[in-house]
Design an enzyme around this catalytic site. Sequence first.
Site, mmCIF file in Angstrom:
data_model
loop_
_atom_site.group_PDB
_atom_site.id
_atom_site.type_symbol
_atom_site.label_atom_id
_atom_site.label_comp_id
_atom_site.label_asym_id
_atom_site.label_seq_id
_atom_site.Cartn_x
_atom_site.Cartn_y
_atom_site.Cartn_z
ATOM 1 N N THR A 15 0.820 -1.220 0.000
ATOM 2 C CA THR A 15 0.000 0.000 0.000
ATOM 3 C C THR A 15 0.851 1.266 0.000
ATOM 4 O OG1 THR A 15 -1.725 -1.160 1.215
ATOM 5 C CG2 THR A 15 -1.802 1.226 1.308
ATOM 6 N N THR A 167 3.346 -9.161 15.414
ATOM 7 C CA THR A 167 2.144 -9.748 14.813
ATOM 8 C C THR A 167 1.264 -8.595 14.337
ATOM 9 O OG1 THR A 167 2.178 -11.651 16.310
ATOM 10 C CG2 THR A 167 0.075 -11.136 15.307
ATOM 11 N N THR A 279 1.754 -21.209 21.336
ATOM 12 C CA THR A 279 0.444 -20.918 21.904
ATOM 13 C C THR A 279 -0.427 -20.118 20.937
ATOM 14 O OG1 THR A 279 -0.761 -19.814 23.693
ATOM 15 C CG2 THR A 279 1.394 -18.889 23.130
ATOM 16 N N GLN A 280 -1.738 -20.363 21.008
ATOM 17 C CA GLN A 280 -2.697 -19.572 20.229
ATOM 18 C C GLN A 280 -2.889 -18.189 20.836
ATOM 19 O OE1 GLN A 280 -6.465 -21.618 19.792
ATOM 20 N NE2 GLN A 280 -5.499 -23.486 19.057
ATOM 21 N N CYS A 281 -2.486 -18.009 22.087
ATOM 22 C CA CYS A 281 -2.678 -16.721 22.759
ATOM 23 C C CYS A 281 -1.795 -15.656 22.112
ATOM 24 C CB CYS A 281 -2.331 -16.825 24.235
ATOM 25 S SG CYS A 281 -3.336 -18.016 25.127
#
Length: 345
Positions: A15, A167, A279-281
Amino acid sequence: MTKKPKILLVYTGGTIGMVKDYNTNALKAFDFSQITNKIPELQQLNCAITTVSFEEPIDSSNMNTKYYVMIAEMIAKNYEDFDGFVVLTGSDTMSYVSSAISFMFENLQKPVIFTGSQLPIGDLRTDAKENLITSIQIAASTENDEPVVKEVGLYFEYKLYRANRTTKINAEQFEAFASMNYPPLAESGVHLLFNKHLLLEPDKKQNKIIFRKKLVDDIVVLKLFPGITKKVVETIVNIPNLRGIILETYGSGNAPTEKWFVKLLENAIEKGIYIVNVTQCAGGSVILGLYETSSELKRIGIINGKDITTETAIVKMMYLLGENLTKEEFKHYFETPLRGEISLN
């Protein structure tokens, strides 16, 4: 008098490099060789800027290991001639590509700063100008004739993060990235303040940079969810030529204790497939063996991803798979911080 730092600006797509054609309202790629016309403020920075662009800008959704290598080669080829690098990519996959670059350069002694924007550079309310100006300023920052930053960073909305700790958390806000398990390396307010105690210091004895470009992408992410079936897990672990699995578990590394589940993973490990527990956390760490629901995983030899992000676990696995390591070495290097990507404790 100290010489002006030379900064190479690498545009790959995304972008940030778009400008609006006001006749058609369509977005088109911007010519970065004209960057100082668009952002005259860059002339106030105490550095010389050279730009290089991909012949065909790519959308970040099309990012893959071939492009990781292209970006790394642009840096490697120009490494001796420049004092710092700013890489512009699309923000959607920026955490992946910037993490990959951090592993592809061993003994990096210069700043490589990734940035982008949520709005195009030609947009009235764009975040592109601030992100770009400050990223270049960070890349050009020196102390005692040495760069302040000697690692791969990601700068977005007033914060510089260690790239392999990030992230993307928001598609709408200018504050698009977070680093849940490691504080910002620098913050930009009235002053640009570096948290110097958090920065990586390269090993002075190892002053030669090593560029590694062999990445193995025969890997998969297996995200657990309540009700996941044996058929699904069986299909994934039996993918032909599979080399590694990033297993996204619950909480501090917990997974079902059902016999079929543990047995399928155990068989995969015996076949030579590496399985890393992350971990998904959004924040926190895997602590294998803390609960009964992770002690089985520990017993069968699953690798502890600790507080690594999924994005970084993926590219670290790609990197280590290309290194011809023994099973013990692979586990050791994955569980050891190589570029500051995981915490020691």
